[in-house]
Design a protein around this motif. Structure first.
Motif, PDB file in Angstrom:
ATOM      1  N   ALA A 113       0.727  -1.194   0.024  1.00 51.88           N
ATOM      2  CA  ALA A 113      -0.120   0.282   0.300  1.00 51.88           C
ATOM      3  C   ALA A 113       0.686   1.329  -0.127  1.00 51.88           C
ATOM      4  O   ALA A 113       0.557   2.336  -0.620  1.00 51.88           O
ATOM      5  CB  ALA A 113      -1.007  -0.008   1.273  1.00 51.88           C
ATOM      6  N   ILE A 116       2.216   1.714  -3.418  1.00 54.50           N
ATOM      7  CA  ILE A 116       1.359   2.193  -4.362  1.00 54.50           C
ATOM      8  C   ILE A 116       1.454   3.370  -4.196  1.00 54.50           C
ATOM      9  O   ILE A 116       1.092   4.351  -5.352  1.00 54.50           O
ATOM     10  CB  ILE A 116      -0.032   1.592  -4.121  1.00 54.50           C
ATOM     11  CG1 ILE A 116       0.060  -0.018  -4.741  1.00 54.50           C
ATOM     12  CG2 ILE A 116      -1.161   2.144  -5.031  1.00 54.50           C
ATOM     13  CD1 ILE A 116      -1.001  -0.812  -4.433  1.00 54.50           C
ATOM     14  N   ASP A 120       2.374   6.185  -7.142  1.00 47.99           N
ATOM     15  CA  ASP A 120       1.255   7.069  -7.908  1.00 47.99           C
ATOM     16  C   ASP A 120       1.999   8.620  -7.697  1.00 47.99           C
ATOM     17  O   ASP A 120       1.712   9.446  -8.833  1.00 47.99           O
ATOM     18  CB  ASP A 120      -0.108   7.106  -7.030  1.00 47.99           C
ATOM     19  CG  ASP A 120      -0.867   5.871  -7.308  1.00 47.99           C
ATOM     20  OD1 ASP A 120      -0.852   5.192  -8.243  1.00 47.99           O
ATOM     21  OD2 ASP A 120      -1.913   5.863  -6.434  1.00 47.99           O
ATOM     22  N   GLY A 166       1.511  -0.133 -11.308  1.00 51.12           N
ATOM     23  CA  GLY A 166       0.829   0.198 -10.066  1.00 51.12           C
ATOM     24  C   GLY A 166      -0.770  -0.459 -10.214  1.00 51.12           C
ATOM     25  O   GLY A 166      -1.084  -0.831  -9.366  1.00 51.12           O
ATOM     26  N   TRP A 169      -0.012  -4.010  -9.091  1.00 55.25           N
ATOM     27  CA  TRP A 169       0.126  -3.964  -7.631  1.00 55.25           C
ATOM     28  C   TRP A 169      -1.265  -3.784  -7.037  1.00 55.25           C
ATOM     29  O   TRP A 169      -1.452  -4.594  -5.902  1.00 55.25           O
ATOM     30  CB  TRP A 169       0.846  -2.602  -7.201  1.00 55.25           C
ATOM     31  CG  TRP A 169       2.299  -3.078  -7.478  1.00 55.25           C
ATOM     32  CD1 TRP A 169       3.131  -4.217  -7.880  1.00 55.25           C
ATOM     33  CD2 TRP A 169       3.593  -2.076  -7.370  1.00 55.25           C
ATOM     34  NE1 TRP A 169       4.327  -3.845  -8.154  1.00 55.25           N
ATOM     35  CE2 TRP A 169       4.609  -2.612  -7.603  1.00 55.25           C
ATOM     36  CE3 TRP A 169       3.362  -0.620  -7.105  1.00 55.25           C
ATOM     37  CZ2 TRP A 169       6.077  -1.870  -7.504  1.00 55.25           C
ATOM     38  CZ3 TRP A 169       4.732   0.096  -6.745  1.00 55.25           C
ATOM     39  CH2 TRP A 169       5.900  -0.441  -7.299  1.00 55.25           C
ATOM     40  N   ARG A 170      -2.013  -2.851  -7.630  1.00 55.39           N
ATOM     41  CA  ARG A 170      -3.651  -2.964  -7.107  1.00 55.39           C
ATOM     42  C   ARG A 170      -4.195  -4.210  -7.278  1.00 55.39           C
ATOM     43  O   ARG A 170      -5.156  -4.560  -6.365  1.00 55.39           O
ATOM     44  CB  ARG A 170      -4.203  -1.754  -7.888  1.00 55.39           C
ATOM     45  CG  ARG A 170      -3.845  -0.560  -7.358  1.00 55.39           C
ATOM     46  CD  ARG A 170      -4.835   0.682  -8.011  1.00 55.39           C
ATOM     47  NE  ARG A 170      -4.541   2.008  -7.305  1.00 55.39           N
ATOM     48  CZ  ARG A 170      -3.633   2.628  -7.620  1.00 55.39           C
ATOM     49  NH1 ARG A 170      -2.475   2.458  -8.555  1.00 55.39           N
ATOM     50  NH2 ARG A 170      -3.477   3.952  -6.877  1.00 55.39           N
ATOM     51  N   GLN A 173      -3.037  -6.292  -4.565  1.00 60.19           N
ATOM     52  CA  GLN A 173      -3.552  -5.771  -3.298  1.00 60.19           C
ATOM     53  C   GLN A 173      -5.074  -6.134  -3.205  1.00 60.19           C
ATOM     54  O   GLN A 173      -5.499  -6.716  -1.958  1.00 60.19           O
ATOM     55  CB  GLN A 173      -3.325  -4.382  -3.455  1.00 60.19           C
ATOM     56  CG  GLN A 173      -3.650  -3.877  -1.866  1.00 60.19           C
ATOM     57  CD  GLN A 173      -2.231  -3.666  -1.358  1.00 60.19           C
ATOM     58  OE1 GLN A 173      -1.483  -4.724  -1.506  1.00 60.19           O
ATOM     59  NE2 GLN A 173      -2.270  -2.886  -0.118  1.00 60.19           N
ATOM     60  N   GLU A 174      -5.844  -6.250  -4.051  1.00 62.63           N
ATOM     61  CA  GLU A 174      -7.235  -6.526  -4.030  1.00 62.63           C
ATOM     62  C   GLU A 174      -7.275  -8.196  -3.700  1.00 62.63           C
ATOM     63  O   GLU A 174      -8.241  -8.659  -2.994  1.00 62.63           O
ATOM     64  CB  GLU A 174      -8.122  -6.262  -5.497  1.00 62.63           C
ATOM     65  CG  GLU A 174      -8.144  -4.682  -5.571  1.00 62.63           C
ATOM     66  CD  GLU A 174      -9.065  -4.432  -7.024  1.00 62.63           C
ATOM     67  OE1 GLU A 174      -9.255  -5.586  -7.707  1.00 62.63           O
ATOM     68  OE2 GLU A 174      -8.895  -3.351  -7.230  1.00 62.63           O
TER      69      GLU A 174
END
Length: 232
Positions: A113, A116, A120, A166, A169-170, A173-174
């Motif tokens: 997190a 990320i 960003d 990114g 990575w998301r 993460q989810e």
């Protein structure tokens, strides 16, 4: 989150300065961390699978249904039943192992997190420098344009690559957050409920056994009394 330099360019920049445009930002930005899913999620899934198998020890019919006809012929359902019974005896240890794996995964989620957020910010800074430079490019000519244009293209490509990373990575993460939610539901809700139900079944079984034992004891007493009545 670290502070990133704002896009700047001297009013009378020479070709060498233009050819190094964006260097202050690139010097601050580290290379993005390699994209790794990590083994924490796999280990947590394996721990939860062992818990699920342990809970099936009290349902041999279900274990048999999970095996194919050929598997049952080879006795795999019996082996799986024995494995489940062995795991059920270690249910407390299995739950502890799952908690440890979940803690490791939660740490990975927190680290990602932060990565990320930093990524960003890097994307936004790269794009800001690219836009600022593009605005300056229109005012330049000849060698100055030739020096600056490749730098702008480089900054924009870096921003695109980081944006793609990114997004990946998301997705990870989810997936990891969903897995942690499943762990919480299994560990904090379903497993305690299963234990209560198992205790209730055990109490009912003990009550039934006690009633049966009392009935048998009464029958034995009757038989003994009848036998004693036949004595002179």
């Amino acid at each position: 989150m670290r502070s990133l330099p704002e896009p700047t360019l001297p009013a009378h920049a020479d070709v060498a300065t233009l050819a190094a445009y964006g260097s202050p930002l690139l010097q601050v930005l580290a290379e993005p961390a390699p994209l790794r899913a990590g083994a924490e999620g796999e280990r947590l899934v394996a721990a939860l699978a062992r818990i699920a198998l342990a809970l099936q020890a009290s349902d041999p019919a279900r274990l048999r249904r999970q095996e194919s006809w050929w598997g049952r012929l080879l006795g795999r359902d019996v082996e799986r039943q024995a494995q489940a019974q062995g795991l059920q005896a270690q249910l407390g240890v299995l739950a502890l192992q799952a908690r440890e794996q979940a803690q490791g995964l939660a740490q990975r989620v927190q680290q990602r997190a932060r990565a990320i957020i930093d990524n960003d910010a890097a994307v936004a800074a790269l794009e800001a420098w690219a836009r600022f430079g593009a605005a300056q490019l229109a005012t330049l000519q000849g060698a100055a344009q030739v020096a600056l244009a490749p730098r702008l293209d480089h900054l924009q490509r870096l921003a695109t690559l980081r944006r793609i990373e990114g997004g990946q990575w998301r997705l990870l993460q989810e997936q990891d957050e969903a897995l942690l939610q499943r762990f919480v539901r299994i560990h904090d809700v379903l497993l305690p409920a299963w234990r209560q139900a198992a205790l209730a079944r055990q109490a009912l079984a003990q009550a039934a056994q006690a009633e049966q034992a009392a009935t048998l004891q009464a029958q034995i007493d009757d038989e003994v009394a009848a036998a004693q009545a036949r004595l002179p």
